[in-house]
Structures are given as structure tokens and as C-alpha cells.
Scaffold this motif. Structure first.
Motif, PDB file in Angstrom:
ATOM      1  N   ASP A  32       5.965   6.730   0.999  1.00  0.00           N
ATOM      2  CA  ASP A  32       6.312   5.444   1.637  1.00  0.00           C
ATOM      3  C   ASP A  32       5.431   4.340   1.056  1.00  0.00           C
ATOM      4  O   ASP A  32       4.267   4.583   0.722  1.00  0.00           O
ATOM      5  CB  ASP A  32       6.059   5.501   3.153  1.00  0.00           C
ATOM      6  N   VAL A  33       5.973   3.137   0.949  1.00  0.00           N
ATOM      7  CA  VAL A  33       5.159   1.982   0.563  1.00  0.00           C
ATOM      8  C   VAL A  33       5.150   1.008   1.730  1.00  0.00           C
ATOM      9  O   VAL A  33       6.206   0.586   2.209  1.00  0.00           O
ATOM     10  CB  VAL A  33       5.717   1.289  -0.697  1.00  0.00           C
ATOM     11  N   LEU A  34       3.949   0.689   2.208  1.00  0.00           N
ATOM     12  CA  LEU A  34       3.799  -0.276   3.302  1.00  0.00           C
ATOM     13  C   LEU A  34       3.769  -1.671   2.678  1.00  0.00           C
ATOM     14  O   LEU A  34       2.778  -2.052   2.048  1.00  0.00           O
ATOM     15  CB  LEU A  34       2.487  -0.007   4.038  1.00  0.00           C
ATOM     16  N   PRO A  35       4.849  -2.453   2.844  1.00  0.00           N
ATOM     17  CA  PRO A  35       4.916  -3.735   2.159  1.00  0.00           C
ATOM     18  C   PRO A  35       3.940  -4.760   2.749  1.00  0.00           C
ATOM     19  O   PRO A  35       3.808  -4.868   3.959  1.00  0.00           O
ATOM     20  CB  PRO A  35       6.360  -4.201   2.396  1.00  0.00           C
ATOM     21  N   CYS A  36       3.239  -5.469   1.859  1.00  0.00           N
ATOM     22  CA  CYS A  36       2.370  -6.563   2.291  1.00  0.00           C
ATOM     23  C   CYS A  36       2.136  -7.476   1.090  1.00  0.00           C
ATOM     24  O   CYS A  36       2.408  -7.093  -0.047  1.00  0.00           O
ATOM     25  CB  CYS A  36       1.061  -6.049   2.877  1.00  0.00           C
ATOM     26  N   ALA A  37       1.665  -8.687   1.356  1.00  0.00           N
ATOM     27  CA  ALA A  37       1.493  -9.695   0.306  1.00  0.00           C
ATOM     28  C   ALA A  37       0.021  -9.751  -0.119  1.00  0.00           C
ATOM     29  O   ALA A  37      -0.866  -9.447   0.676  1.00  0.00           O
ATOM     30  CB  ALA A  37       1.933 -11.043   0.845  1.00  0.00           C
ATOM     31  N   LEU A  86       0.844  -1.187   0.000  1.00  0.00           N
ATOM     32  CA  LEU A  86       0.000   0.000   0.000  1.00  0.00           C
ATOM     33  C   LEU A  86       0.882   1.241   0.000  1.00  0.00           C
ATOM     34  O   LEU A  86       1.700   1.415   0.907  1.00  0.00           O
ATOM     35  CB  LEU A  86      -0.905   0.034   1.245  1.00  0.00           C
ATOM     36  N   ALA A  87       0.705   2.095  -1.014  1.00  0.00           N
ATOM     37  CA  ALA A  87       1.504   3.324  -1.094  1.00  0.00           C
ATOM     38  C   ALA A  87       0.804   4.428  -0.322  1.00  0.00           C
ATOM     39  O   ALA A  87      -0.415   4.593  -0.416  1.00  0.00           O
ATOM     40  CB  ALA A  87       1.679   3.728  -2.555  1.00  0.00           C
ATOM     41  N   VAL A  88       1.572   5.202   0.432  1.00  0.00           N
ATOM     42  CA  VAL A  88       1.023   6.307   1.213  1.00  0.00           C
ATOM     43  C   VAL A  88       0.960   7.535   0.303  1.00  0.00           C
ATOM     44  O   VAL A  88       1.982   8.042  -0.143  1.00  0.00           O
ATOM     45  CB  VAL A  88       1.894   6.603   2.455  1.00  0.00           C
ATOM     46  N   GLU A 115      -4.644   8.976   2.990  1.00  0.00           N
ATOM     47  CA  GLU A 115      -5.010   8.356   1.714  1.00  0.00           C
ATOM     48  C   GLU A 115      -3.898   7.402   1.288  1.00  0.00           C
ATOM     49  O   GLU A 115      -2.707   7.735   1.365  1.00  0.00           O
ATOM     50  CB  GLU A 115      -5.226   9.432   0.651  1.00  0.00           C
ATOM     51  N   LEU A 116      -4.324   6.201   0.848  1.00  0.00           N
ATOM     52  CA  LEU A 116      -3.352   5.190   0.405  1.00  0.00           C
ATOM     53  C   LEU A 116      -3.821   4.620  -0.923  1.00  0.00           C
ATOM     54  O   LEU A 116      -5.012   4.659  -1.242  1.00  0.00           O
ATOM     55  CB  LEU A 116      -3.261   4.046   1.427  1.00  0.00           C
ATOM     56  N   GLN A 117      -2.882   4.071  -1.695  1.00  0.00           N
ATOM     57  CA  GLN A 117      -3.252   3.390  -2.936  1.00  0.00           C
ATOM     58  C   GLN A 117      -2.633   2.003  -2.937  1.00  0.00           C
ATOM     59  O   GLN A 117      -1.426   1.853  -2.687  1.00  0.00           O
ATOM     60  CB  GLN A 117      -2.771   4.168  -4.147  1.00  0.00           C
ATOM     61  N   SER A 118      -3.468   1.007  -3.232  1.00  0.00           N
ATOM     62  CA  SER A 118      -2.978  -0.368  -3.187  1.00  0.00           C
ATOM     63  C   SER A 118      -2.399  -0.787  -4.526  1.00  0.00           C
ATOM     64  O   SER A 118      -2.943  -0.474  -5.582  1.00  0.00           O
ATOM     65  CB  SER A 118      -4.117  -1.320  -2.798  1.00  0.00           C
ATOM     66  N   ALA A 119      -1.294  -1.522  -4.481  1.00  0.00           N
ATOM     67  CA  ALA A 119      -0.703  -2.089  -5.693  1.00  0.00           C
ATOM     68  C   ALA A 119      -1.055  -3.568  -5.816  1.00  0.00           C
ATOM     69  O   ALA A 119      -0.610  -4.241  -6.751  1.00  0.00           O
ATOM     70  CB  ALA A 119       0.811  -1.905  -5.659  1.00  0.00           C
ATOM     71  N   ILE A 120      -1.857  -4.088  -4.869  1.00  0.00           N
ATOM     72  CA  ILE A 120      -2.178  -5.518  -4.857  1.00  0.00           C
ATOM     73  C   ILE A 120      -3.655  -5.725  -4.520  1.00  0.00           C
ATOM     74  O   ILE A 120      -4.326  -4.817  -4.036  1.00  0.00           O
ATOM     75  CB  ILE A 120      -1.331  -6.267  -3.787  1.00  0.00           C
ATOM     76  N   ASP A 121      -4.116  -6.961  -4.759  1.00  0.00           N
ATOM     77  CA  ASP A 121      -5.449  -7.355  -4.297  1.00  0.00           C
ATOM     78  C   ASP A 121      -5.303  -7.908  -2.883  1.00  0.00           C
ATOM     79  O   ASP A 121      -4.551  -8.862  -2.664  1.00  0.00           O
ATOM     80  CB  ASP A 121      -6.023  -8.471  -5.189  1.00  0.00           C
TER      81      ASP A 121
END
Lengths: 306, 225
Positions: free
Chosen positions: A152-157, A4-6, A63-69
Motif C-alpha cells: 500500500d502507498v499512503l498518499p501525502c504531499a 509513504l510505501a508500506v 516499516e515504511l519507505q518514503s518517496a518524498i521529503d
């Protein structure tokens, strides 16, 4: 790793886990979420273990933007939750697809919201924990205690869950109410006068705007504090009374030792209600027995996991 | 008299003496090691103080009553043990005596600023405890002529490296933090690094001496006024 990108962090957004335990002998604060009840529910909604890294968002405006499902859950302060502009419920989990924007408005009641993601956010641990301690410069996304910044990008799978879920309404606190916080008397309580102990429980105390993650400062008719000479270890929830007679409740980012006299400790499960109070709100205190508190805290740990 | 007291719902305080003495920090450190060895899995954190040892325990595994029972034989042994004399390592820490409370401290103690500096730097101190902030070492005993109560209202922010005094203790603040002590000097060194092993150069029982330096030396050693 992606995640998730901040886009906008809000006033103070911090990565937290169960806290930095085992280093208090070197003066390292435990840190961790201020409201362990709301944080525990956010993780539980996603089948995460308690203490899985999540984000504590003070006041909202994020506000965040997701790069994944994946799936996320938001618990705590009452605020507008929008996914690509469409409303989503608080104290609930919902799916987020790659490319979607998650917006959290400003808090209408309560002070902290907890954003958890299925599987948790991943970051390198410092002294065994990712908990952000800004004062000590420890933990967080970069290991240096910085709060989250735009970019910042909050790393997650990626993750998928079978369907929506919400916290049963009876477990959702009303953060607008004036809280009555339960207190275990102890420490130096016997050195306060009987009249001062009674006054502590009888009067409403106002939250000072100088409160922070380290301590909640209260103001009211001052207590007369006894003197104490030698510093000693302290616990979260301790009510310390400096010579000006205005109590300070020690919160998650507390110091490990202190020298001010201690009147007692706030129930660990009531500290979240205190953390959700805005400046100038009044709070009251009531007595509770240690054994009662231990039974309730054990039940909390059994339900959410230690 | 030794006492055991519950501290909230998840910690137990051992009060081991009424007043600290020169050997007590080393003895409490030894007791903490022994308790960690025997009861480690029940505990979350052990925090030695000047005259105390605070045990944060795992409430799902024990409570203050059960833990107290397990501790009694250890405490009996500890009381009976004659402590072998150990001196602890000596650290020399440079200080520029230019804290913002120096003049006020001198006035309150009815001394000149030079006398405050001479008294403070003329003593050897013992690390009695580490706590409050990462690497914050409580050093004692401060000369009685410099003993002052803590400030009535703690400062919201004390700068990193501040050398401070309160009651019969002195310390260097490793990071900027709130604090209620009187600031008498500035130290250019870093006294905590989470990535170093150990993270803190000082240990309970070590000895410390402060060396008075001037502003030029403070800057040369990396200090930022």
C-alpha cells in the motif's frame, strides 16, 4: 500521488481521522483513533488540525519507505523508532527524506502508536470520513475497511517544517502504571444494587484478551445486572453489563445502539489509557462528575481543535 | 413520563415513552426531523430508539442543560400533536429458517421448530430503530410466545445475513458482527450499501414481512450458507 510505501504493516495498522460522524441513525459506528490524546498530539506536532488522517499502529512492528521529503510525528506506545537504522525520539516530530526507511519496533509499553505526516494522509472518504472500520467494511485507504497491507502507498504531499519539536514530558502518559479510570455514573446505574455499585469501584478489573477496537472486556467478580428490554442509542465509553456480569467498555468502533444495561461512562480523556493497556492488566475505576468531565473535554477541544 | 438524562459528557437522552407502540417509531422519526431542523448545528448525531431519542451534541456549542432548555418547547408541541395516520412502506424479506439456535429456541419456548417458523413469518413487523450496526433494523413486536432474554454471553461473531430474535424484537444482521441474540435463520440479501442512496433500504416506521424460503432458493438469491 506519491507518499509513504508500506513495507511491513505490523499486526493491525489503520488509517483514522476524527471519525465518521452524522450516520449513527443508520447504525454506522463513529470509529476514529482509540487514544484521542496520543493521536491529537501527533497531529499537533505537525501543525495539522485534530482529526487529520493518520495511522493507528497496534503493537508496532511496522516499516515504511518514503518517496518524498516530509516530516512525521510518532506518539503513543513506547517503541523503537528508527530512520535508516538511526534512532528517533517518540512523542516528537522529525524530518524524513525521499528514499529513507522508517521502522517502528514492537511496543514495550502501550498498545497503539500514532504516525502522522505533515499535511496528513490523503484517501477518499466514505460517508464523510476515511476512518477505517474493519467490521463494517468502511473507510481506509481503499474505502472497504481493509487494514494496511504491504505494498500500500499512503498518499501525502512533500512538506518542510522549521525544526524538531517534542511533546512536553508532563503530557506523556506512563502506560506501565495501573490506570484509575474516572467514571460518570448514569444510565441504568440506579437499577444496580448499592452493593454492586460499590463492588464495581472497589475491585480491580482485569482486561480480557477478547478486547478489541469495539469494546474492552473486563473480568472480575461478576456484577448482578438489571434487565432492560428496549434497545437505545449508546455513547463511546459506556460501561455495559451483560447478564454474565462482566462489564464491557464501548470503544471507538462501538455499535450505535445497545440493549444491555449501562452503569455509566468512562471519561473520554481516560479511554486512551484503557486502549493502551495490554491483556490481563488490571484497571480500577473512580467516580467523577459530568460537569468536571465537560470542563476538561472542552479544554481538550479548545487546545487541539474540535 | 418523558425524561431527559445526560449520557456521558457529550450526549442527551430523551426518554419519550415507557413502552413502544405501533405509531411511536413514526412519531420519534418526526421529532428527530424537527430537532434536526431547529437545532442541527448544535448536534453531531441523532439516534432514534424504540422509546428514546439520543442526541450527541457538540460540547463546544452546548451542553445537556442548555440543550434541554432549547428542547422543551419542541417537546411540548410534539406531545400536543395528533399524528396523521401513516402506514410506512412494506418490505418483503426472504429467509431460510436454518439458524444455529432454532432448535434451542424451539425447546426454550416449548414449541416445535415448524411452530417457531410459522409464528415468526406470520407477523408483520415495524422498523422501530436502526442501529447497532450499519442497516441493522430493530423490528417489533415479536410474538410473546417467542420472547427470550438475550444470550448470557454475546457471540464474538454472528455471520452476515443472520435472522435473530431477542425479547420482543427481531432483526437481520447486515454484516458479520458480535451479537447476543438467538439466530433462527439466514437472509440472502444485503441490507446496507454505503455507496447507495440511501445506504439502507429500510427506514424507521417501515413495515417488514419475512417469507420462508428453502436452501435452494437461498443459494439462488446469492446466499452463502
Amino acid at each position: 500521488m506519491t507518499g509513504l510505501a508500506v513495507i511491513r504493516p505490523g499486526p493491525l495498522s489503520l488509517l483514522q481521522d476524527a471519525g465518521r460522524l452524522g450516520w449513527q441513525h443508520l447504525g454506522v459506528s463513529p470509529a476514529g483513533p482509540l487514544d484521542i490524546h496520543a493521536a491529537a498530539w501527533a497531529n499537533r506536532l505537525l501543525d495539522n488540525r485534530r482529526g487529520t488522517p493518520l495511522v493507528e499502529i497496534a503493537l508496532g512492528g511496522t516499516e515504511l519507505q518514503s518517496a518524498i521529503d516530509t516530516w512525521v510525528a510518532v506518539c503513543g506506545a513506547e517503541l523503537d523508532i528508527r530512520l535508516d537504522g538511526a534512532p528517533r525520539p517518540n512523542w516528537s516530530r522529525f524530518a524524513v527524506r525521499a528514499g529513507q526507511r522508517l521502522g517502528l519496533g514492537f511496543a514495550r509499553s502501550g498498545q497503539r502508536a500514532y504516525l502522522a505526516v505533515a499535511g496528513g494522509f490523503r484517501a477518499g472518504a466514505v460517508l464523510g470520513s476515511v476512518a477505517t472500520q474493519t467490521r463494517e467494511g468502511l473507510g481506509g485507504l481503499h474505502g472497504d475497511g481493509r487494514s494496511l497491507c504491504a505494498g500500500d502507498v499512503l498518499p501525502c504531499a512533500p512538506a518542510s517544517l522549521p525544526g524538531a519539536a517534542s511533546v512536553p514530558w508532563r503530557f506523556v502518559p506512563d502506560y506501565r502504571a495501573e490506570p484509575c479510570l474516572r467514571v460518570m455514573l448514569g444510565g441504568d446505574a440506579g437499577d444496580f444494587s448499592v452493593a454492586d455499585r460499590q463492588r464495581f469501584f472497589a475491585q480491580p478489573w482485569r482486561l480480557s484478551p477478547q478486547s478489541d477496537r469495539m469494546g474492552t472486556r473486563l473480568s472480575g467478580e461478576p456484577l448482578r445486572a438489571p434487565t432492560r428490554q428496549w434497545s437505545l442509542g449508546v455513547a463511546t465509553g459506556a460501561i455495559q453489563v451483560p447478564p454474565d456480569g462482566q462489564p464491557i467498555v464501548l470503544m471507538a468502533d462501538r455499535q450505535t445502539m445497545g440493549g444491555y444495561p449501562i452503569l455509566g461512562w468512562v471519561h473520554p480523556l481516560d479511554l486512551g489509557l484503557l486502549a493502551q493497556c495490554p491483556a490481563h492488566r488490571t484497571v480500577r475505576f473512580a467516580r467523577v462528575r459530568v460537569k468536571t468531565v465537560q470542563e476538561e473535554v472542552r479544554e481538550f477541544y479548545r487546545f487541539f481543535g474540535r | 413520563m418523558m425524561r431527559l438524562e445526560p449520557v456521558g459528557a457529550e450526549a442527551l437522552l430523551l426518554v419519550l415513552a415507557e413502552q413502544p407502540d405501533a405509531d411511536l417509531p413514526l412519531r420519534i422519526a418526526a421529532l428527530a426531523d424537527r430537532i434536526h431542523l431547529e437545532l442541527g448545528p448544535l448536534l453531531v448525531d441523532l439516534v432514534p430508539g424504540w422509546t428514546t431519542l439520543l442526541l450527541h451534541y457538540d460540547l463546544l456549542r452546548t451542553d445537556h442543560l442548555q440543550l434541554g432548555k432549547r428542547l422543551l418547547p419542541l417537546l411540548e408541541d410534539w406531545c400536543a400533536e395528533a399524528q396523521p395516520p401513516r402506514s410506512g412502506r412494506l418490505h418483503e424479506i426472504p429467509v431460510w429458517y436454518a439458524g444455529e439456535d432454532l432448535a434451542e429456541v424451539a425447546r426454550a419456548c416449548v414449541l416445535s421448530e415448524a411452530e417457531v417458523i410459522a409464528l415468526h413469518s406470520g407477523m408483520e413487523y415495524r422498523v422501530g430503530a436502526i442501529g447497532f450496526a450499519p442497516g441493522f433494523a430493530y423490528l417489533g413486536e415479536l410474538d410473546a410466545r417467542l420472547a427470550l432474554p438475550r444470550r448470557r454471553t454475546p457471540r464474538i461473531r454472528v455471520p452476515a445475513g443472520s435472522l435473530a430474535i431477542a425479547e420482543r424484537q427481531t432483526a437481520v444482521y447486515p454484516q458479520a458482527s458480535p451479537g447476543g441474540w438467538h439466530l433462527i435463520g439466514r437472509c440472502p440479501r444485503h441490507l446496507f450499501d454505503a455507496h447507495a442512496k440511501p445506504p439502507c433500504p429500510l427506514a424507521v416506521g417501515d413495515r417488514v414481512r419475512f417469507l420462508a424460503i428453502d436452501e435452494a432458493t437461498f443459494r439462488a438469491e446469492g446466499g452463502v450458507p
